[in-house]
Design a protein around this motif. Structure first.
Motif: not given
Length: 304
Positions: A122-150
């Protein structure tokens, strides 16, 4: 070999220090022989009583199911705390969070949250249309769950995609502010590389644990190629040392000494935890850990 290289004795390395905390990274096997190699690695390294072990996630999410199966198997077979890698490549937010929930349901307490590599070709990273935009967005999504260690990735030398010299620090700060609880660095070949990075992080207001990533060198030519792709600088002196070691057939000895020297120097500067990239090959990592004063747990050896 470089005459400045410290071939320190066991006593010299450990003098004045408690043995450091350690963790290991493994990747899911893709063949029968690779499965044997993985379980041999676990049998060798589990008795060293790591804080956790992590399981990687293939480019483009290609090992998603293997990662889940391996994470569950390690936890059940060895009783180790397993940190599962999770990326935001080729999956919607709902799918990614469902995977995270399945990890938690299986007893996983830690996640290594990464943007992830794009699929090969592939040409490089491209976010899924309904996915997390990047690692910051992913961390924020996980932090809103009950996962305590990220855990998140950190780059003591500029990432190949970094837009400027401060981009990696800025990006790491955003991930910490989004909810990450620690960072694990890319490997490096000189302790001062990490120490300068640590100081820059502190100046930027980053105060979570930053764990140095240590790569015991199995094959210097392969490591050089990988280092160039990921932006890790290669000291000319180290290249000369490994070229001479190869001629003298003592590469493994030099590899253990190099990794031990890096860890020992970092311990002198207050670092007390290391994350080893094992490449599912345990013996160099084991020898470095033994040199750092880590004593195998006989009870864990019996389990393994």
């Amino acid at each position: 070999m470089n005459k400045s290289r410290s071939f320190a004795s066991f006593e010299d390395v450990t003098m004045g220090h408690k043995p450091p905390k350690i963790s290991f990274e493994f990747f899911p096997p893709k063949s029968l022989q690779a499965s044997f190699d993985l379980w041999e690695s676990l049998n060798v390294l589990a008795p060293l009583n790591p804080e956790f072990v992590s399981v990687t996630y293939g480019a483009g999410g290609t090992t998603r199911q293997l990662t889940k199966e391996m994470t569950e198997a390690i936890g059940k077979s060895y009783g180790l705390d397993v940190a599962a890698h999770l990326t935001c490549v080729n999956a919607s937010k709902a799918e990614t969070l469902a995977i995270a929930k399945s990890y938690v349901d299986a007893g996983v307490k830690q996640i290594v949250a990464l943007r992830g590599d794009a699929p090969k070709g592939s040409a490089g990273f491209c976010p899924h249309p309904q996915g997390f935009a990047d690692s910051v967005d992913l961390v924020a999504g996980l932090a809103a769950t009950n996962i305590k260690t990220i855990h998140v990735g950190a780059y003591p030398e500029p990432h190949p995609e970094a837009s400027n010299a401060n981009a990696d620090i800025d990006w790491l700060k955003r991930k910490i502010d989004a909810g990450a609880t620690s960072a694990i660095t890319q490997f490096f070949f000189a302790s001062e590389v990490f120490l300068r990075f640590r100081d820059r992080c502190a100046k930027a207001g980053i105060h979570v644990p930053i764990i140095p990533g240590i790569l015991p060198i199995e094959n210097w030519d392969n490591v050089k190629r990988f280092a160039m792709r990921c932006g890790a600088s290669i000291p000319a002196s180290l290249d000369a040392e490994f070229n001479m070691a190869k001629r003298n057939e003592v590469e493994d000895i030099l590899s253990v000494v190099v990794a031990t020297d890096i860890c020992s120097d970092l311990m002198d500067h207050g670092i007390d935890q290391f994350h080893f990239y094992t490449l599912n090959r345990p013996y160099l990592t084991r020898d470095v850990c033994l040199a750092l004063g880590i004593v195998p747990d006989a009870k864990l050896a019996l389990v393994a």
